[in-house]
Enzyme design. Structure first.
Site, PDB file in Angstrom:
ATOM      1  N   HIS A  31     -52.601 -80.835 -74.870  1.00  0.00           N
ATOM      2  CA  HIS A  31     -53.722 -80.887 -75.575  1.00  0.00           C
ATOM      3  C   HIS A  31     -54.183 -80.520 -76.424  1.00  0.00           C
ATOM      4  O   HIS A  31     -55.039 -80.068 -75.859  1.00  0.00           O
ATOM      5  CB  HIS A  31     -55.104 -82.252 -74.929  1.00  0.00           C
ATOM      6  CG  HIS A  31     -56.158 -82.515 -76.102  1.00  0.00           C
ATOM      7  ND1 HIS A  31     -56.353 -83.774 -75.921  1.00  0.00           N
ATOM      8  CD2 HIS A  31     -57.003 -82.589 -76.944  1.00  0.00           C
ATOM      9  CE1 HIS A  31     -57.360 -83.793 -77.740  1.00  0.00           C
ATOM     10  NE2 HIS A  31     -57.884 -83.035 -77.716  1.00  0.00           N
ATOM     11  N   CYS A  32     -53.824 -80.311 -77.163  1.00  0.00           N
ATOM     12  CA  CYS A  32     -54.490 -79.042 -78.142  1.00  0.00           C
ATOM     13  C   CYS A  32     -53.809 -79.440 -79.786  1.00  0.00           C
ATOM     14  O   CYS A  32     -53.454 -80.743 -79.812  1.00  0.00           O
ATOM     15  CB  CYS A  32     -53.224 -77.701 -78.289  1.00  0.00           C
ATOM     16  SG  CYS A  32     -51.744 -77.926 -78.613  1.00  0.00           S
ATOM     17  N   THR A  77     -58.661 -85.613 -86.357  1.00  0.00           N
ATOM     18  CA  THR A  77     -59.445 -85.541 -87.358  1.00  0.00           C
ATOM     19  C   THR A  77     -59.226 -85.747 -88.331  1.00  0.00           C
ATOM     20  O   THR A  77     -59.804 -86.415 -89.620  1.00  0.00           O
ATOM     21  CB  THR A  77     -60.660 -86.747 -86.492  1.00  0.00           C
ATOM     22  OG1 THR A  77     -61.696 -85.307 -86.348  1.00  0.00           O
ATOM     23  CG2 THR A  77     -60.807 -87.905 -85.565  1.00  0.00           C
ATOM     24  N   ARG A 124     -53.452 -91.953 -80.962  1.00  0.00           N
ATOM     25  CA  ARG A 124     -54.897 -91.518 -80.921  1.00  0.00           C
ATOM     26  C   ARG A 124     -55.947 -92.615 -81.009  1.00  0.00           C
ATOM     27  O   ARG A 124     -55.559 -92.796 -82.670  1.00  0.00           O
ATOM     28  CB  ARG A 124     -55.147 -90.090 -81.131  1.00  0.00           C
ATOM     29  CG  ARG A 124     -56.556 -89.485 -79.712  1.00  0.00           C
ATOM     30  CD  ARG A 124     -56.763 -88.585 -80.217  1.00  0.00           C
ATOM     31  NE  ARG A 124     -57.313 -87.817 -79.684  1.00  0.00           N
ATOM     32  CZ  ARG A 124     -58.472 -87.257 -79.886  1.00  0.00           C
ATOM     33  NH1 ARG A 124     -58.707 -86.682 -80.911  1.00  0.00           N
ATOM     34  NH2 ARG A 124     -59.152 -86.618 -78.957  1.00  0.00           N
ATOM     35  N   ARG A 130     -69.115 -89.857 -83.694  1.00  0.00           N
ATOM     36  CA  ARG A 130     -69.345 -88.797 -84.672  1.00  0.00           C
ATOM     37  C   ARG A 130     -68.174 -88.726 -85.714  1.00  0.00           C
ATOM     38  O   ARG A 130     -68.278 -87.611 -86.098  1.00  0.00           O
ATOM     39  CB  ARG A 130     -69.929 -87.671 -84.084  1.00  0.00           C
ATOM     40  CG  ARG A 130     -69.415 -87.076 -82.905  1.00  0.00           C
ATOM     41  CD  ARG A 130     -70.172 -85.677 -82.077  1.00  0.00           C
ATOM     42  NE  ARG A 130     -69.680 -86.039 -81.318  1.00  0.00           N
ATOM     43  CZ  ARG A 130     -68.375 -85.311 -80.717  1.00  0.00           C
ATOM     44  NH1 ARG A 130     -67.363 -84.375 -81.836  1.00  0.00           N
ATOM     45  NH2 ARG A 130     -67.749 -84.731 -79.448  1.00  0.00           N
ATOM     46  N   HIS A 181     -60.194 -85.432 -72.014  1.00  0.00           N
ATOM     47  CA  HIS A 181     -61.187 -84.980 -71.561  1.00  0.00           C
ATOM     48  C   HIS A 181     -61.872 -85.803 -70.230  1.00  0.00           C
ATOM     49  O   HIS A 181     -63.062 -86.375 -70.328  1.00  0.00           O
ATOM     50  CB  HIS A 181     -62.706 -84.252 -72.545  1.00  0.00           C
ATOM     51  CG  HIS A 181     -61.760 -84.209 -74.054  1.00  0.00           C
ATOM     52  ND1 HIS A 181     -60.099 -83.841 -73.794  1.00  0.00           N
ATOM     53  CD2 HIS A 181     -61.971 -84.119 -75.078  1.00  0.00           C
ATOM     54  CE1 HIS A 181     -59.588 -83.506 -74.882  1.00  0.00           C
ATOM     55  NE2 HIS A 181     -60.792 -83.913 -75.519  1.00  0.00           N
ATOM     56  N   ASP A 256     -56.995 -77.872 -75.486  1.00  0.00           N
ATOM     57  CA  ASP A 256     -58.488 -78.308 -77.117  1.00  0.00           C
ATOM     58  C   ASP A 256     -58.663 -77.032 -77.770  1.00  0.00           C
ATOM     59  O   ASP A 256     -59.199 -77.225 -78.203  1.00  0.00           O
ATOM     60  CB  ASP A 256     -59.268 -78.933 -76.456  1.00  0.00           C
ATOM     61  CG  ASP A 256     -60.309 -79.541 -77.358  1.00  0.00           C
ATOM     62  OD1 ASP A 256     -59.040 -80.744 -78.062  1.00  0.00           O
ATOM     63  OD2 ASP A 256     -61.356 -79.325 -77.321  1.00  0.00           O
ATOM     64  N   ASN A 261     -65.264 -78.882 -83.111  1.00  0.00           N
ATOM     65  CA  ASN A 261     -67.348 -79.812 -82.883  1.00  0.00           C
ATOM     66  C   ASN A 261     -67.686 -78.670 -81.834  1.00  0.00           C
ATOM     67  O   ASN A 261     -68.859 -79.082 -81.381  1.00  0.00           O
ATOM     68  CB  ASN A 261     -66.817 -80.834 -82.665  1.00  0.00           C
ATOM     69  CG  ASN A 261     -66.048 -81.068 -84.146  1.00  0.00           C
ATOM     70  OD1 ASN A 261     -66.599 -81.009 -85.293  1.00  0.00           O
ATOM     71  ND2 ASN A 261     -65.431 -82.062 -83.984  1.00  0.00           N
TER      72      ASN A 261
HETATM   73  C1  0GY Z   1     -60.911 -83.414 -79.106  1.00  0.00           C
HETATM   74  C2  0GY Z   1     -62.556 -83.446 -79.054  1.00  0.00           C
HETATM   75  C3  0GY Z   1     -63.645 -83.493 -81.075  1.00  0.00           C
HETATM   76  C4  0GY Z   1     -62.712 -83.632 -81.828  1.00  0.00           C
HETATM   77  C5  0GY Z   1     -61.342 -84.465 -82.479  1.00  0.00           C
HETATM   78  O1  0GY Z   1     -59.856 -84.896 -83.540  1.00  0.00           O
HETATM   79  C6  0GY Z   1     -60.374 -84.332 -83.860  1.00  0.00           C
HETATM   80  O2  0GY Z   1     -61.397 -84.257 -84.079  1.00  0.00           O
HETATM   81  O3  0GY Z   1     -59.935 -84.708 -81.279  1.00  0.00           O
HETATM   82  C7  0GY Z   1     -64.257 -83.365 -80.416  1.00  0.00           C
HETATM   83  O4  0GY Z   1     -65.149 -83.466 -81.592  1.00  0.00           O
HETATM   84  O5  0GY Z   1     -65.515 -84.413 -79.190  1.00  0.00           O
HETATM   85  O6  0GY Z   1     -60.311 -83.929 -78.488  1.00  0.00           O
HETATM   86  O7  0GY Z   1     -60.645 -82.106 -79.613  1.00  0.00           O
END
Ligand code: 0GY
Length: 303
Positions: A31-32, A77, A124, A130, A181, A256, A261
């Site tokens: 997960h990265c 995202t 995903r 948020r 997570h 990660d 964030n």
């Molecule tokens: C993670 C967690 C977060 C963000 C994202 O794709 C993303 O923007 O996954 C988060 O803000 O909790 O898994 O990287």
């Protein structure tokens, strides 16, 4: 023109320590992400945050520094459904990376086949409010039907409080499921308590995979003081340890990086590696978590 970072944004650690724990050969960081670089891969207009750059070269440098062999790069995202930065990174890794994409319900077969050829092995579904606007189940079910014939899986990102209302939908999905997570437990609750018990039963019933990742995101007590001991994130350890003990063949680990964030602190990625032997306490658990399980899911036939 490049967009400025979200105010208060914490950048990834430029000089992570060398972990004390030696990752076994074949370790997969499952997960990265990559962020841009923005000048080459602009962020999506619908994003909820604007990060610093964290491109493939920085990711590969971290991989080599930590002693990781392979990566699973999950579409972040901030890039919406434009998978080009992630795909570019997966391609550049030359067989040493797989990808998880974000697609729209109207995605065509041709695009899916191209993603598959590039090394993408799943999509995903994100339910964290948020990070994304509403995620209508009907649209997601359409995506699930389209990707199932490729042998892909679905990565689920949700908050533990939302599991009761989502579990029925998750159970109806036609592919293997991978939960991000630890299902985001509230680590101030007991590990033997109701909320985490509900999550463990969900994992058992649905035979899902669980990422034992993000102690830095789940912790309430925080990291050790700078220069302090290397056993960080102690309040998350019992949760990770429980999942590894109960489901040793269904767990994955991920860094990660570049850690979107985070508000309180940015983790030293070397410390995140030293977290692993705290939750996977035997050599056999470590081999499964780091090597065998992700190889089975992402490099089958090669595991
Ligand atoms: C993670 C967690 C977060 C963000 C994202 O794709 C993303 O923007 O996954 C988060 O803000 O909790 O898994 O990287």
């Amino acid at each position: 023109m490049t967009e400025p970072k979200t105010p208060g944004w914490l950048d990834w650690y430029a000089h992570p320590s060398k972990p004390e724990f030696r990752l076994p050969p074949g370790t997969v960081d499952a997960h990265c992400h990559v962020f841009g670089p923005q000048a080459e891969f602009p962020f999506a207009p619908e994003r909820k945050y604007t990060p610093c750059d964290g491109g493939k070269d920085d990711l590969f440098a971290l991989r080599d520094h930590l002693g990781v062999s392979r990566n699973v790069i999950v579409q972040a995202t901030c890039h919406g459904t434009d998978n080009s930065a992630m795909v570019d990174a997966v391609r550049a890794a030359g067989g040493r990376a797989r990808g998880i994409a974000t697609v729209r319900p109207d995605v065509g077969d041709r695009e899916l086949r191209e993603l598959d050829a590039a090394g993408v092995r799943g999509v995903r579904f994100n339910f964290v409010k948020r990070l994304v606007d509403a995620a209508p189940h009907e649209a997601l079910a359409t995506i699930a039907q389209k990707i199932a014939p490729l042998g892909w899986h679905i990565v689920l990102y949700f908050e533990s409080v939302d599991l009761p209302e989502l579990a029925g939908f998750f159970g109806s999905l036609p592919t293997p499921l991978v939960v991000d997570h630890l299902g985001r437990p509230d680590v101030t609750q007991p590990v033997g308590g109701r909320e985490f018990g509900r999550f463990l039963r969900f994992v058992e019933r649905n035979d899902v995979w669980v990422k034992v990742s993000c102690p830095e995101r789940l912790t309430v007590t925080g990291p050790p003081a700078l220069g302090g001991e290397r056993h960080a994130y102690r309040d998350v350890v019992p949760f990770g340890r429980r999942v590894v003990a109960e489901f040793p063949d269904r767990v994955l680990w991920g860094s990660d990086w570049p850690h979107p964030n985070l508000l309180g602190h940015m983790p030293d990625d070397g410390l995140l590696v030293d977290y692993v032997p705290q939750v996977a306490v035997t050599a056999e658990q470590q081999r499964k978590l780091l090597v065998a399980n992700p190889a089975h899911l992402y490099w089958p036939g090669n595991d």
